[in-house]
Design an enzyme around this catalytic site. Structure first.
Site, mmCIF file in Angstrom:
data_model
loop_
_atom_site.group_PDB
_atom_site.id
_atom_site.type_symbol
_atom_site.label_atom_id
_atom_site.label_comp_id
_atom_site.label_asym_id
_atom_site.label_seq_id
_atom_site.Cartn_x
_atom_site.Cartn_y
_atom_site.Cartn_z
ATOM 1 N N CYS A 142 74.420 43.175 36.830
ATOM 2 C CA CYS A 142 74.444 43.257 38.304
ATOM 3 C C CYS A 142 74.102 44.678 38.754
ATOM 4 O O CYS A 142 72.975 45.128 38.589
ATOM 5 C CB CYS A 142 75.780 42.761 38.840
ATOM 6 N N HIS A 156 76.275 37.552 36.577
ATOM 7 C CA HIS A 156 77.474 38.014 35.864
ATOM 8 C C HIS A 156 77.747 37.132 34.648
ATOM 9 O O HIS A 156 78.614 36.249 34.691
ATOM 10 C CB HIS A 156 78.681 38.032 36.811
ATOM 11 N N GLU A 167 79.375 37.779 32.035
ATOM 12 C CA GLU A 167 80.741 37.925 31.511
ATOM 13 C C GLU A 167 81.674 36.886 32.128
ATOM 14 O O GLU A 167 82.584 36.399 31.449
ATOM 15 C CB GLU A 167 81.272 39.363 31.745
#
Ligand code: MN
Length: 246
Positions: free
Chosen positions: A111, A215, A217
């Site tokens: 990001c 994102h 993660e």
């Protein structure tokens, strides 16, 4: 357990109350790295001279999400719709990124981290998508962070598409209001949203430099198999670097 690759994760700074303020990194980075058998280490904002010492601790670095990049670093004045930025964070991240690349340690920009990567290599950013982009889709999703909300088209022949079984497209989450405007020289766009926003970049020759606008993660810690694969791939690159240096 003792020889897991150590992955640094850059941090932001958050004030919750007058009694509670400090380094902040979303827990999903930690979860995704632990699940990929890496050891996460949070790197708080510090003077840029700290970059060498931080880097020596780490086998690879994730440049995490967060606030906007100070537009002075890509030659612009703040637009009316720019959000908050922390100039000191930009400085330590640029220094750390430069040194990581010079040392051959893998970096993953997520990001904001992808945007920092683009700016460090001479690219520029759209300061606010809703007001500057023609017909933007919703990049600041209202559904939970772990859920995907828009598609991206993967560039055929890119390393990213190879990692994802040569798929043509993929659904990703989206939590950003800035984006790449001018792509830095030496990089190619590896994924693009339906409105033309660049969603992933990779260095043309260095396979240890990758940036994604979404994102992974959060998707990985929610169990998404492709994003778990992206983390395992990054961790295995860091593991190889570690072995070489022992
Ligand atoms: Mn997006």
């Amino acid at each position: 357990m003792g020889d897991r690759p150590v992955i640094g994760v850059t941090a932001s700074f958050v004030k919750k109350t007058d009694f509670s303020l400090g380094p902040y990194t979303h827990r999903d980075y930690v979860t995704a790295l632990l699940n990929a058998d890496a050891l996460p280490v949070i790197l708080p904002i510090a003077p840029e001279e700290t970059a060498d010492a931080y880097l020596s601790l780490c086998d690879g670095i994730i440049f995490s999400g967060g606030g906007d990049v100070d537009p002075r670093f890509f030659g612009e004045s703040p637009s009316l719709y720019l959000d908050t930025f922390i100039t000191e964070r930009d400085r330590i991240e640029f220094a750390l990124m430069k040194k990581a690349v010079a040392a051959g340690k893998p970096i993953l920009g997520i990001c904001r981290g992808m945007q920092v990567l683009n700016v460090m290599y001479g690219g520029t950013l759209v300061q606010d998508l809703p007001t500057e982009w023609k017909n933007p889709l919703q990049h600041d999703q209202k559904v939970p962070r772990k859920k995907a909300s828009h598609s991206v088209r993967l560039l055929s022949g890119s390393r990213l598409s190879a990692l994802f079984d040569d798929k043509e497209s993929l659904y990703v989450n989206s939590l950003h209001h800035q984006a790449i405007k001018k792509l830095a020289a030496g990089f190619r766009s590896a994924a693009v949203a339906p409105d033309g926003v660049i969603e992933a970049i990779e260095h043309e020759t260095n396979d240890r430099i990758l940036g994604v606008q979404w994102h992974p993660e959060s998707m990985a810690s929610g169990g998404d198999p492709m994003m778990c694969r992206l983390f395992r791939h990054f961790v295995s690159q860091c593991d190889r670097i570690k072995e070489k240096m022992v």
